[in-house]
Scaffold this active site. Structure first.
Site, PDB file in Angstrom:
ATOM      1  N   GLU A 135       0.821  -1.218   0.000  1.00 36.86           N
ATOM      2  CA  GLU A 135       0.000   0.000   0.000  1.00 36.86           C
ATOM      3  C   GLU A 135       0.856   1.269   0.000  1.00 36.86           C
ATOM      4  O   GLU A 135       0.355   2.346  -0.302  1.00 36.86           O
ATOM      5  CB  GLU A 135      -0.964  -0.013   1.198  1.00 36.86           C
ATOM      6  CG  GLU A 135      -1.895  -1.205   1.148  1.00 36.86           C
ATOM      7  CD  GLU A 135      -3.059  -1.107   2.120  1.00 36.86           C
ATOM      8  OE1 GLU A 135      -3.473   0.001   2.463  1.00 36.86           O
ATOM      9  OE2 GLU A 135      -3.539  -2.185   2.530  1.00 36.86           O
ATOM     10  N   TYR A 158      -2.730   4.878   7.316  1.00 39.22           N
ATOM     11  CA  TYR A 158      -2.013   3.611   7.536  1.00 39.22           C
ATOM     12  C   TYR A 158      -0.827   3.486   6.578  1.00 39.22           C
ATOM     13  O   TYR A 158       0.315   3.280   6.998  1.00 39.22           O
ATOM     14  CB  TYR A 158      -2.960   2.414   7.354  1.00 39.22           C
ATOM     15  CG  TYR A 158      -2.232   1.098   7.156  1.00 39.22           C
ATOM     16  CD1 TYR A 158      -1.493   0.526   8.183  1.00 39.22           C
ATOM     17  CD2 TYR A 158      -2.267   0.428   5.929  1.00 39.22           C
ATOM     18  CE1 TYR A 158      -0.803  -0.668   8.001  1.00 39.22           C
ATOM     19  CE2 TYR A 158      -1.595  -0.761   5.735  1.00 39.22           C
ATOM     20  CZ  TYR A 158      -0.857  -1.317   6.768  1.00 39.22           C
ATOM     21  OH  TYR A 158      -0.169  -2.489   6.594  1.00 39.22           O
ATOM     22  N   LYS A 162       3.260   3.456   7.266  1.00 37.81           N
ATOM     23  CA  LYS A 162       4.145   2.345   6.884  1.00 37.81           C
ATOM     24  C   LYS A 162       5.255   2.858   5.951  1.00 37.81           C
ATOM     25  O   LYS A 162       6.401   2.430   6.066  1.00 37.81           O
ATOM     26  CB  LYS A 162       3.343   1.234   6.181  1.00 37.81           C
ATOM     27  CG  LYS A 162       2.390   0.470   7.081  1.00 37.81           C
ATOM     28  CD  LYS A 162       3.076  -0.285   8.209  1.00 37.81           C
ATOM     29  CE  LYS A 162       3.904  -1.449   7.726  1.00 37.81           C
ATOM     30  NZ  LYS A 162       4.437  -2.240   8.895  1.00 37.81           N
TER      31      LYS A 162
HETATM   32  N1  LIG Z   1      -2.500  -8.064   6.898  1.00 38.00           N
HETATM   33  C1  LIG Z   1      -2.015  -7.812   5.678  1.00 38.00           C
HETATM   34  O1  LIG Z   1      -2.673  -8.094   4.675  1.00 38.00           O
HETATM   35  C2  LIG Z   1      -0.643  -7.199   5.522  1.00 38.00           C
HETATM   36  C3  LIG Z   1      -0.085  -7.121   4.236  1.00 38.00           C
HETATM   37  C4  LIG Z   1       1.200  -6.602   4.087  1.00 38.00           C
HETATM   38  C5  LIG Z   1       1.910  -6.164   5.198  1.00 38.00           C
HETATM   39  N2  LIG Z   1       1.339  -6.243   6.423  1.00 38.00           N
HETATM   40  C6  LIG Z   1       2.145  -5.803   7.589  1.00 38.00           C
HETATM   41  O2  LIG Z   1       2.414  -6.970   8.357  1.00 38.00           O
HETATM   42  C7  LIG Z   1       2.484  -6.623   9.734  1.00 38.00           C
HETATM   43  C8  LIG Z   1       1.539  -7.505  10.532  1.00 38.00           C
HETATM   44  O3  LIG Z   1       0.231  -7.334  10.028  1.00 38.00           O
HETATM   45  P1  LIG Z   1      -0.994  -8.148  10.662  1.00 38.00           P
HETATM   46  O4  LIG Z   1      -2.060  -8.186   9.641  1.00 38.00           O
HETATM   47  O5  LIG Z   1      -0.496  -9.404  11.257  1.00 38.00           O
HETATM   48  O6  LIG Z   1      -1.430  -7.146  11.818  1.00 38.00           O
HETATM   49  P2  LIG Z   1      -2.277  -7.430  13.124  1.00 38.00           P
HETATM   50  O7  LIG Z   1      -3.010  -6.155  13.367  1.00 38.00           O
HETATM   51  O8  LIG Z   1      -3.019  -8.697  13.024  1.00 38.00           O
HETATM   52  O9  LIG Z   1      -1.170  -7.640  14.253  1.00 38.00           O
HETATM   53  C9  LIG Z   1      -0.351  -6.616  14.716  1.00 38.00           C
HETATM   54  C10 LIG Z   1       0.275  -7.064  16.023  1.00 38.00           C
HETATM   55  O10 LIG Z   1       1.136  -6.012  16.469  1.00 38.00           O
HETATM   56  C11 LIG Z   1       0.910  -5.795  17.849  1.00 38.00           C
HETATM   57  N3  LIG Z   1       1.191  -4.395  18.167  1.00 38.00           N
HETATM   58  C12 LIG Z   1       0.506  -3.305  17.735  1.00 38.00           C
HETATM   59  N4  LIG Z   1       1.039  -2.192  18.252  1.00 38.00           N
HETATM   60  C13 LIG Z   1       2.101  -2.582  18.993  1.00 38.00           C
HETATM   61  C14 LIG Z   1       3.060  -1.880  19.773  1.00 38.00           C
HETATM   62  N5  LIG Z   1       3.032  -0.549  19.891  1.00 38.00           N
HETATM   63  N6  LIG Z   1       4.025  -2.588  20.396  1.00 38.00           N
HETATM   64  C15 LIG Z   1       4.053  -3.955  20.310  1.00 38.00           C
HETATM   65  N7  LIG Z   1       3.159  -4.664  19.606  1.00 38.00           N
HETATM   66  C16 LIG Z   1       2.195  -3.984  18.943  1.00 38.00           C
HETATM   67  C17 LIG Z   1      -0.557  -6.133  18.062  1.00 38.00           C
HETATM   68  O11 LIG Z   1      -0.847  -6.420  19.416  1.00 38.00           O
HETATM   69  C18 LIG Z   1      -0.738  -7.316  17.131  1.00 38.00           C
HETATM   70  O12 LIG Z   1      -0.461  -8.536  17.804  1.00 38.00           O
HETATM   71  C19 LIG Z   1       2.165  -5.141   9.830  1.00 38.00           C
HETATM   72  O13 LIG Z   1       3.384  -4.442   9.913  1.00 38.00           O
HETATM   73  C20 LIG Z   1       1.456  -4.834   8.521  1.00 38.00           C
HETATM   74  O14 LIG Z   1       1.670  -3.501   8.147  1.00 38.00           O
HETATM   75  C21 LIG Z   1       0.083  -6.746   6.620  1.00 38.00           C
END
Ligand SMILES: NC(=O)c1ccc[n+]([C@@H]2O[C@H](COP(=O)([O-])OP(=O)(O)OC[C@H]3O[C@@H](n4cnc5c(N)ncnc54)[C@H](O)[C@@H]3O)[C@@H](O)[C@H]2O)c1
Length: 368
Positions: A135, A158, A162
């Protein structure tokens, strides 16, 4: 190897942990604040394993982060902790700025200090791998793909947060010579995804006979990847990718949102037929997301050519497995629907809440 996984109680982080634990050869420390999006059930079974440690901490807290780094002295850090839902970032961007930007900065500073104190033999294999999203590149027209050279052009709070974190990671590599890698991945789906995201929300609403909200005309296109394939790709990059490099991760599975919703309905019609009618009758078009990107599509040739990574399943197989998983794990999502998030529309009203409002935390107690 000692791995530290930030955000390891989240959707993708927990898939990375399950992958590593299955390899039977690594020590793993999860660092997670346990926000509303976390779920320790996804890590169930590991809490008493001597190879696994859970540390409840906020990555914005520099003292806590330093203490954990000193205690565990990891070789490879995979950084996934983030606020991750675009719609929530529209309502309350403040938490995204804090965790995704300030948190990544705080982590980088502590990791740099940790790295500098490592003996030369451990410095050679050390890696900070930053997990990011496609994104950051903004929206594509009907043609073309995001490559590692595509300029950043984020649309939502968001994706802007990132993008900022990606820039910080690159700056720490160029300025301080921290060995980093970055990956930008397309939309994930699979087990344990918090039911605010499209696929689990639609599956659960359908099972409950509720309207299936489709933003706008549903023509927006995302490039879907199963979370277990993403976890495998992340570990390939973190352990074998070239330091300083960025890798795009995707599986050439572009689908329109409306087609995804229709496909879920068709699968459910087969697996759990309604008493009358078909699930597609529940489809309801709602107002579009503000700033909604039209199309994402990933060119993952670099990852394939350099590291030999390929997804292990087609989108069609993965979607059926995912619907089956949500059907079999109603206890897991019923708890979330009742106590954490009931499925209401988010991010539709601009400026609906103060932007400094913190994203609420789950009141789960930490363990180990
Ligand atoms: N879900 C997707 O489709 C996708 C795609 C590409 C990249 N990402 C990236 O992958 C990563 C994980 O995504 P996800 O979907 O598993 O997210 P999610 O929201 O399911 O999980 C995020 C985790 O981070 C923890 N967290 C949040 N703030 C925090 C903080 N300040 N300190 C410590 N822990 C904290 C939360 O408790 C949670 O367990 C993210 O960086 C996201 O940007 C996600």
């Amino acid at each position: 190897m000692k791995f530290m996984i930030t955000g390891g109680a989240g959707f993708i982080g927990s898939a990375v942990v399950r992958n590593l634990m299955a390899r039977q050869e690594h020590e793993i420390c999860v660092v997670d604040k346990l926000t509303y999006a976390a779920n320790l059930q996804a890590l169930a079974g590991f809490m008493d394993d001597p190879r696994f440690t859970f540390e409840r901490a906020d990555i914005v807290d520099s003292v806590a982060v330093k203490t954990i780094l000193d205690r565990h002295s990891p070789d490879i850090i995979v950084h996934l902790a983030a606020e991750s839902h675009v719609d929530r970032s529209i309502d309350s961007p403040g938490g995204f700025i804090q965790t995704n930007i300030v948190g990544t900065y705080t982590l980088l500073q502590a990791v740099l200090e940790h790295f500098r104190l490592l003996p030369q033999s451990r410095k050679t294999s050390f890696r900070f791998h930053h997990v990011s999203t496609d994104e950051v590149f903004g929206s594509l027209g009907s043609e073309g793909y995001f490559t590692e050279q595509t300029p950043y052009d984020p649309s939502s709070p968001y994706s802007a947060s990132k993008a900022a974190s990606d820039h910080l990671v690159r700056a720490w590599a160029r300025t301080y010579k921290l060995p980093v890698s970055i990956s930008n991945c397309s939309n994930n789906y699979g087990p344990y995804q918090f039911p605010e995201k499209l696929i689990p929300l639609i599956i659960i609403n359908a099972i409950e006979g509720k309207p299936l909200p489709v933003y706008g005309n549903g023509a927006n296109i995302r490039d879907w990847l199963h979370v277990d394939d993403h976890a495998e790709a992340l570990l390939s990059v973190a352990t074998r990718g070239r330091p300083g490099e960025t890798y795009n991760i995707g599986s050439n599975s572009e689908r329109q949102n409306l087609d995804i919703v229709t496909a879920i309905c068709t699968i459910l019609d087969r697996l759990r037929p309604r008493s009358s009618g078909v699930y597609a009758q529940l489809i309801t078009h709602v107002s579009d997301r503000p700033g909604h990107d039209m199309r994402y599509a990933i060119d993952a040739k670099k990852l394939r050519n350099e590291l030999g990574w390929l997804p292990s399943r087609s989108f069609e197989e993965g979607l059926v497995q995912t619907v089956e998983w949500y059907l079999a794990n109603a206890d897991w999502w019923n708890d979330i629907r009742s106590n954490v998030y009931g499925g209401e529309r988010l991010g539709a009203q601009l400026g609906s809440s103060p932007d400094h409002q913190p994203v609420f935390s789950r009141s789960t107690s930490s363990s180990r």
